[in-house]
Design a protein around this motif. Structure first.
Motif, short mmCIF file in Angstrom:
data_model
loop_
_atom_site.label_atom_id
_atom_site.label_comp_id
_atom_site.label_asym_id
_atom_site.label_seq_id
_atom_site.Cartn_x
_atom_site.Cartn_y
_atom_site.Cartn_z
N VAL A 137 -5.74 -15.46 -6.00
CA VAL A 137 -6.71 -14.46 -4.79
C VAL A 137 -6.52 -12.90 -5.46
O VAL A 137 -5.38 -12.43 -5.87
N ILE A 138 -7.55 -12.45 -5.55
CA ILE A 138 -7.57 -11.10 -5.92
C ILE A 138 -7.74 -10.31 -4.47
O ILE A 138 -8.50 -10.35 -3.92
N LEU A 139 -6.59 -9.58 -4.15
CA LEU A 139 -6.20 -9.29 -2.75
C LEU A 139 -6.40 -7.63 -2.86
O LEU A 139 -5.90 -6.92 -3.64
N VAL A 140 -7.43 -7.15 -1.99
CA VAL A 140 -7.79 -5.70 -1.98
C VAL A 140 -7.63 -5.05 -0.73
O VAL A 140 -7.64 -5.80 0.23
N GLY A 141 -6.77 -4.07 -0.58
CA GLY A 141 -6.66 -3.34 0.54
C GLY A 141 -6.90 -1.90 0.65
O GLY A 141 -6.82 -1.13 -0.57
N HIS A 142 -7.70 -1.42 1.57
CA HIS A 142 -8.27 -0.21 1.81
C HIS A 142 -7.41 0.48 2.65
O HIS A 142 -7.07 0.12 3.72
N SER A 143 -7.17 1.80 2.42
CA SER A 143 -6.57 2.80 3.17
C SER A 143 -5.33 2.26 3.75
O SER A 143 -4.36 1.73 3.09
N PHE A 144 -5.29 2.19 5.06
CA PHE A 144 -4.08 1.57 5.70
C PHE A 144 -3.92 -0.08 5.35
O PHE A 144 -2.61 -0.49 5.14
N GLY A 145 -4.76 -0.66 5.19
CA GLY A 145 -4.50 -2.05 4.37
C GLY A 145 -3.72 -2.06 3.23
O GLY A 145 -3.52 -3.27 2.68
N GLN A 203 -3.88 -10.80 -8.29
CA GLN A 203 -3.84 -9.30 -8.74
C GLN A 203 -3.80 -8.61 -7.31
O GLN A 203 -4.60 -9.26 -6.31
N LEU A 204 -3.48 -7.30 -7.20
CA LEU A 204 -3.62 -6.61 -6.10
C LEU A 204 -4.27 -5.18 -6.33
O LEU A 204 -4.09 -4.51 -7.49
N VAL A 205 -5.26 -4.86 -5.53
CA VAL A 205 -6.31 -3.80 -5.61
C VAL A 205 -6.06 -2.90 -4.78
O VAL A 205 -6.06 -3.19 -3.64
N TYR A 206 -5.37 -1.71 -4.70
CA TYR A 206 -5.54 -0.73 -3.83
C TYR A 206 -6.44 0.15 -3.89
O TYR A 206 -6.68 1.12 -4.64
N LEU A 207 -7.44 0.10 -2.80
CA LEU A 207 -8.59 1.04 -2.84
C LEU A 207 -8.31 2.03 -2.15
O LEU A 207 -8.65 2.19 -0.76
N ASP A 208 -8.07 3.48 -2.67
CA ASP A 208 -7.82 4.66 -1.89
C ASP A 208 -6.82 4.34 -0.72
O ASP A 208 -7.02 4.62 0.37
N ALA A 209 -5.58 3.82 -1.16
CA ALA A 209 -4.94 3.04 0.22
C ALA A 209 -3.62 3.71 0.01
O ALA A 209 -2.92 4.30 -0.72
N PHE A 210 -2.93 3.48 1.24
CA PHE A 210 -1.40 3.83 1.47
C PHE A 210 -0.57 3.11 0.74
O PHE A 210 -0.54 1.85 0.50
N ILE A 211 0.82 3.45 0.27
CA ILE A 211 2.07 2.76 -0.25
C ILE A 211 2.91 3.41 0.48
O ILE A 211 3.50 4.56 0.12
N LEU A 212 3.91 2.42 0.81
CA LEU A 212 5.26 2.82 1.50
C LEU A 212 6.39 1.86 1.03
O LEU A 212 5.91 0.54 0.98
#
Length: 242
Positions: free
Chosen positions: A78-86, A103-112
């Motif tokens: 799976v190509i897993l895409v997370g937007h913002s809080f996602g 793969q992970l795609v961080y679309l203008d996303a938060f990282i903590l």
């Protein structure tokens, strides 16, 4: 639009705060037209699942929402895409079931990092205002949705589309933290897409963290924060080029 790859890919697109799976409609439609499999789950308490809003919704709930899609649909590569809080959600999913991901795609996303809640990362005055807003609006359970312009939208049609669909955001996911057993991304290929027109200020800390990582990809998109609404063709182009 670029020529699609010959192989069928599986995309799981995860929305951010106040949104739902609905926000990916045009992106999902275009990807499916190219023959790809696309899933756009709505997280508990939001969108068409807003009737499930309750005090027991945490960041772990969101992670389980997406993890269960992968398991029950028997998805792999799976190509897993997370937007913002996602972005926080997909980080948690990658920590638990990396064997199902490509793969992970961080679309203008938060990282903590592990053990750091969203509220831990914000100034105390901001946290106090958010808690007060939740008390006044949602009996302490949820935050009222901001105006669509807050997501970098400028066209009337886009703002109208979003304004009709935003729902209150459960508060507890801001108060709770991911508990990770592995580094962020869990050694999967990761890329961050920065939406630059305009740049979404709350994400600056996440962007600086990514830039310090030697093994993360980076790209910029000339659109606002809600890129999947404002410029779906651009999001699709980047996804097809992965």
């Amino acid at each position: 639009m670029p020529v699609p790859p010959p192989t069928i890919k599986t995309f799981v697109l995860v929305h951010g705060a106040w949104h739902g799976g609905w926000c990916w409609a045009q992106v999902a439609q275009a990807l499916r037209a190219f023959g790809h499999r696309v899933y756009t789950p709505t997280l508990t308490g939001l969108g068409e699942r807003s009737h499930l809003l309750g005090a027991n919704i945490t960041i772990d709930t969101f992670v389980r929402d997406v993890e269960n899609v992968l398991v029950w649909e028997n998805l792999h590569d799976v190509i897993l895409v997370g937007h913002s809080f996602g972005g926080l959600t997909i980080t948690g999913v990658a920590d638990r079931v990396p064997q199902r991901l490509q793969q992970l795609v961080y679309l203008d996303a938060f990282i903590l990092g592990s053990g750091v809640s969203t509220f831990d990362s914000l100034p105390s005055a901001t946290v106090a205002k958010m808690r007060e807003a939740a008390r006044e609006f949602g009996q302490g359970l949820a935050l009222p949705a901001p105006k669509p312009k807050a997501f970098g939208l400028t066209e009337d049609a886009h703002m109208d589309f979003v304004a009709k669909r935003l729902t209150p955001q459960p508060l507890a996911p801001y108060e709770t933290a991911l508990q990770l057993n592995h580094p962020i991304g869990n050694r999967l290929p990761c890329i961050y897409w920065h939406c630059t027109a305009p740049s979404y200020a709350p994400l600056e800390g996440s962007r600086q963290w990514v830039k310090a990582q030697a093994d993360w990809g980076w790209a910029e998109m000339a659109t606002g924060h809600d890129a999947m609404v404002a410029a779906p063709e651009l999001v699709v182009k980047h996804l097809l080029e992965l």
